[in-house]
Motif scaffolding. Sequence first.
Motif, mmCIF file in Angstrom:
data_model
loop_
_atom_site.group_PDB
_atom_site.id
_atom_site.type_symbol
_atom_site.label_atom_id
_atom_site.label_comp_id
_atom_site.label_asym_id
_atom_site.label_seq_id
_atom_site.Cartn_x
_atom_site.Cartn_y
_atom_site.Cartn_z
ATOM 1 N N GLU A 178 0.859 -1.131 0.347
ATOM 2 C CA GLU A 178 -0.046 -0.135 0.051
ATOM 3 C C GLU A 178 0.984 1.362 0.127
ATOM 4 O O GLU A 178 2.020 1.334 0.443
ATOM 5 N N HIS A 179 0.292 2.400 -0.533
ATOM 6 C CA HIS A 179 1.138 3.629 -0.517
ATOM 7 C C HIS A 179 1.481 3.900 0.931
ATOM 8 O O HIS A 179 0.768 3.870 1.883
ATOM 9 N N ASP A 180 2.674 4.190 1.008
ATOM 10 C CA ASP A 180 3.540 4.735 2.164
ATOM 11 C C ASP A 180 4.036 3.572 3.093
ATOM 12 O O ASP A 180 4.472 3.706 4.263
ATOM 13 N N SER A 181 3.512 2.321 2.380
ATOM 14 C CA SER A 181 4.210 1.192 3.200
ATOM 15 C C SER A 181 5.687 0.808 2.868
ATOM 16 O O SER A 181 6.165 0.396 3.409
ATOM 17 N N ILE A 182 6.053 1.142 1.495
ATOM 18 C CA ILE A 182 7.418 1.357 1.265
ATOM 19 C C ILE A 182 7.847 2.694 1.284
ATOM 20 O O ILE A 182 7.096 3.759 0.776
ATOM 21 N N SER A 183 9.202 2.816 1.106
ATOM 22 C CA SER A 183 9.699 4.391 1.235
ATOM 23 C C SER A 183 10.810 4.436 0.088
ATOM 24 O O SER A 183 11.072 3.369 -0.342
ATOM 25 N N HIS A 184 11.178 5.551 -0.321
ATOM 26 C CA HIS A 184 12.178 5.744 -1.244
ATOM 27 C C HIS A 184 13.560 5.156 -0.896
ATOM 28 O O HIS A 184 14.090 4.336 -1.711
ATOM 29 N N ARG A 185 13.760 5.048 0.289
ATOM 30 C CA ARG A 185 14.926 4.321 0.855
ATOM 31 C C ARG A 185 14.757 2.834 0.655
ATOM 32 O O ARG A 185 15.816 2.085 0.577
ATOM 33 N N SER A 234 4.121 5.234 -5.967
ATOM 34 C CA SER A 234 2.663 5.386 -6.267
ATOM 35 C C SER A 234 2.166 4.416 -5.330
ATOM 36 O O SER A 234 2.399 3.560 -4.754
ATOM 37 N N LYS A 235 0.764 4.448 -5.475
ATOM 38 C CA LYS A 235 0.054 3.434 -4.786
ATOM 39 C C LYS A 235 0.279 1.648 -5.450
ATOM 40 O O LYS A 235 -0.175 1.693 -6.480
ATOM 41 N N ASN A 236 0.919 0.809 -4.721
ATOM 42 C CA ASN A 236 1.247 -0.421 -5.446
ATOM 43 C C ASN A 236 2.047 -0.453 -6.483
ATOM 44 O O ASN A 236 2.068 -1.574 -7.011
ATOM 45 N N GLU A 265 13.793 -8.994 -7.358
ATOM 46 C CA GLU A 265 12.600 -9.818 -6.973
ATOM 47 C C GLU A 265 11.727 -9.361 -5.944
ATOM 48 O O GLU A 265 10.557 -9.754 -5.545
ATOM 49 N N LYS A 266 12.511 -8.611 -4.792
ATOM 50 C CA LYS A 266 11.871 -8.102 -3.413
ATOM 51 C C LYS A 266 12.337 -6.671 -3.241
ATOM 52 O O LYS A 266 13.400 -6.342 -3.484
ATOM 53 N N ILE A 267 11.239 -5.912 -2.807
ATOM 54 C CA ILE A 267 11.368 -4.629 -1.818
ATOM 55 C C ILE A 267 10.980 -5.032 -0.678
ATOM 56 O O ILE A 267 9.766 -5.165 -0.376
ATOM 57 N N SER A 268 11.853 -4.562 0.303
ATOM 58 C CA SER A 268 11.433 -4.962 1.843
ATOM 59 C C SER A 268 11.076 -6.380 1.893
ATOM 60 O O SER A 268 11.738 -7.199 1.192
ATOM 61 N N HIS A 269 9.797 -6.538 2.436
ATOM 62 C CA HIS A 269 9.493 -8.062 2.240
ATOM 63 C C HIS A 269 8.308 -8.584 1.136
ATOM 64 O O HIS A 269 7.826 -9.606 1.175
ATOM 65 N N TYR A 270 8.321 -7.561 0.422
ATOM 66 C CA TYR A 270 7.195 -7.778 -0.805
ATOM 67 C C TYR A 270 7.875 -8.138 -1.887
ATOM 68 O O TYR A 270 8.923 -7.744 -2.471
#
Length: 262
Positions: free
Chosen positions: A102-109, A131-133, A152-157
């Motif tokens: 969701e939007h804001d769940s991942i950051s630029h960092r 953006s969103k998703n 393949e992944k960003i954070s745990h997504y």
Amino acid sequence: MIDKEGLTRHINNIEDKIFISRVLDRAEGVLKNYSPRNTDFCDPYQISLCRPILSKIRELKYFVSGGLGQAERQIIVMFPDYMESDEIDSPLRFLRIDGNFEHDSISHRDVLGSVLGLGIKREKIGDIFISKNCCYIVSFKDICDFIDGNLEKISHYKVETKIVTLEDIQIPQEKYKLIETTVPSLRLDVMVGVGFGESRNSLSKMIGNDKVKVNWKPINNPAHLVHKGDVISFKGKGRIVLLEVGNKTKKDRLKVTIQRMI
């Protein structure tokens, strides 16, 4: 040959001088081989260093591009003066990254960290828009192709990637909050303390360690005076803009309006 020493004589900072010298090496390649060349991505401060110097070189033209009109990080494209800019194919491409976030769940960092984790250097990556998703990355064709095949992944997504065109990109509006307050002065440590909610007692060391930039230039002096319109970035915490400086209050404090990006 380009007179590098003469063109960079006024620059005292060693890192800035090295950076400009590398750009001038590429400019020499343009004049020697009669073909366009470009830099890696530069921040606005680096672009401001290059503009007056490149403008002094005969038989050389240049333009800056970040792929999008509002891009912050841009490349400098240099070419012989008998060519026109519209004859030059852009080396930049756009990559879309989709995930179940969701939007804001991942950051630029988060995005940048995952990309750099593939072994890519920071200067090869332009702006990142979230953006969103989904999010978008601006980079060079070969870098976008590499990310497309390996991320393949960003954070745990888990994520899916694809190369897109400029017309496919929908840039979200930046979110920010306004801080209206009074300050005793326009010192850098004061503005950073107010803008980021930091204690002034802890800021001197942070500012002295190149964690704070004003208009993308590292400033190590807590007493440095900032001005209306200055952009102040704090590593790991974000960015603020001094929007307005008003009159003094009866207690001899300045009214200020600060915009903090969130």
